[in-house]
Design a protein around this motif. Structure first.
Motif: not given
Ligand SMILES: *Cc1c(COP(=O)(O)O)cnc(C)c1O
Length: 436
Positions: A67-71, A88-90, A111-113, A158-160, A208-210, A251-254, A293-297, A394-396
């Protein structure tokens, strides 16, 4: 009677009143006050199970859902994610602290960023972070140094940047070569940082990660990302002998904010990606890496709804109508930032015709403080009425601010007919509590 866009299964209408997660939104607003973030706990759990189930079906045990917890980051959500068996992603020490407070096992955290400070790196390692998703050479060196100091081998991905533009909003597309995130394959920098990581004695390069972007509806984007990344993995293997163990596809599924947007069948999508990856790996002659997969939204977005109280209705003849609510860009900055679409509904009298168009605006001193333009609304809407914005999980809360010293709303969780406060409403004293 208006055609009510019930954009998610957890929204319904009973006695012309709006219900969310089976509960009367008018009664919830009366009990908890407005503005209020409502969150449907069962929907969150259902989405977790959808991802995890589909990944296990596609890859057996060789897969992870994070879970991409920044959401939406608050203690209770990490407990739910832990109970659902997800990683989780932090993206900051603050999110790490919140996860730790919730008793979340940090060995399952990534740990992302793109800019982790030395203090972040030390804090994460000290608390046993599972993985760094390492963005750049400076970070790689800093993690190596900190791990050496403590005599450990730190796992990283590594983020690619795969060089894919997902054709969504430019502001949220991150997989292109020209990006502040990651190292590009096209420029040779991805190979360079991989070779460098492999030489670090205290770094265990797990893979690797993208992440190609956000609010992506086109499943083809994930197939293209998987194709580019697996080809890269095979190329690195041929050149260096290094076999990546893990591939994180981001992540990123709509999700659906308005009726015109589709509701993605996530399980079906992952099935397709799974089939593609297995065939591609066979063709490239490499072992199938552990897929993440790392969905947040798409975990939390439609589990959320914000309810507001209307304060004024301003009609400017020959121009437009404004309906002001007791929140705004402080609890929902997404229209101001990205021009994001939203559905806005009154919570009662849903048998009335929606015979007026209006802009629903907030209470902040900023003309860009808009929730949505061109919203159909009953023309007799008035001060004291309630209105709701679905799809605000998400993101509110995570992007909420105290602009104009407006306290942040509470998060009220809805669960099988019950409700409880997971994050309390900020008070005016909270707002001055940091002032010396
Ligand atoms: C924001 C982000 C996600 C989550 O994206 P959603 O659109 O919320 O699913 C996953 N991975 C990374 C690296 C991100 O920056």
């Amino acid at each position: 009677m208006a055609d009510i866009p019930l954009i998610c299964e957890n929204i319904s209408v009973k006695n012309n009143t709006l219900y969310f997660a089976g509960q009367n939104t008018e009664l919830l607003a009366k009990r908890y006050g407005t503005p209020v973030y409502l969150m449907d706990e069962n929907r969150i759990r259902e989405r977790c199970r959808t991802y995890l189930g589909a990944l296990i079906e596609a890859f057996g045990g060789n897969a992870k859902a994070l879970y991409a917890s920044k959401a939406c980051s608050f203690k209770r959500i990490y407990e739910i994610i832990k109970e659902e068996g997800m990683g989780v992603d932090v993206v900051s020490s603050g999110e790490i602290r919140t996860a730790l407070k919730a008793g979340y096992p940090l060995e399952n955290a990534y740990f992302h960023s793109n800019n982790k400070t030395d203090a972040d790196i030390a804090y994460a390692i000290e608390n046993g972070i599972g993985y760094f998703v390492t963005d750049n050479v400076e970070e790689l060196t800093a993690v190596q140094n900190e791990a050496a100091k403590r005599g450990i081998r730190q796992k990283i991905l590594l983020r690619i940047t795969p060089g894919i533009d997902p054709h969504t909003y430019a502001a949220v597309s991150t997989g292109k070569v020209d990006s502040k995130f990651g190292s590009a394959i096209e420029t040779g920098q991805a190979e360079e940082i991989t070779r460098m990581a492999l030489q670090q004695p205290n770094i265990d390069l797990a893979g690797f990660h993208c992440h190609v972007g956000s609010q992506v509806f086109d499943s083809d984007v994930y197939l293209r990302a998987a194709d580019v990344m697996l080809t890269f993995i095979a190329d690195i293997a041929a050149k260096t002998g290094y076999a990546a163990r893990e591939l994180d596809l981001g992540g990123g599924y709509g999700v659906r904010y308005v009726a015109e947007q589709p509701q993605i069948d996530i399980a079906e999508n992952i099935r397709g990606v799974g089939k593609f990856i297995k065939e591609e790996c066979a063709q490239l002659g490499i072992a199938v890496p552990m897929i993440a997969f790392e969905p947040g939204r798409s975990i939390v977005a439609d589990a959320g709804m914000t309810v507001y109280t209307v304060g004024s209705v301003k009609r400017i003849p020959g121009y437009k109508n404004y309906v002001s609510v007791d929140g705004g860009m402080t609890d929902n900055v997404r229209f101001a930032m990205y021009g994001s679409p939203y559905t806005v509904l009154p919570t009662s009298g849903l048998d009335r015709p929606f015979d007026m168009k209006c802009s629903v605006v907030g209470r902040c001193c900023e003309s860009g403080d808009i929730i949505q333009n061109n919203v159909p609304m009953p023309s007799d809407i008035k001060r004291g009425d309630l209105i709701a914005t679905p799809t605000t999980g998400a993101y509110h809360y995570s992007m909420a601010s105290n602009y104009n010293r407006i306290p942040r709303p509470p998060i009220v969780m809805l669960n099988n007919g019950d409700s409880y406060v997971a994050v309390r409403r900020e008070t005016y004293d909270d707002l001055v509590s940091l002032d010396m």
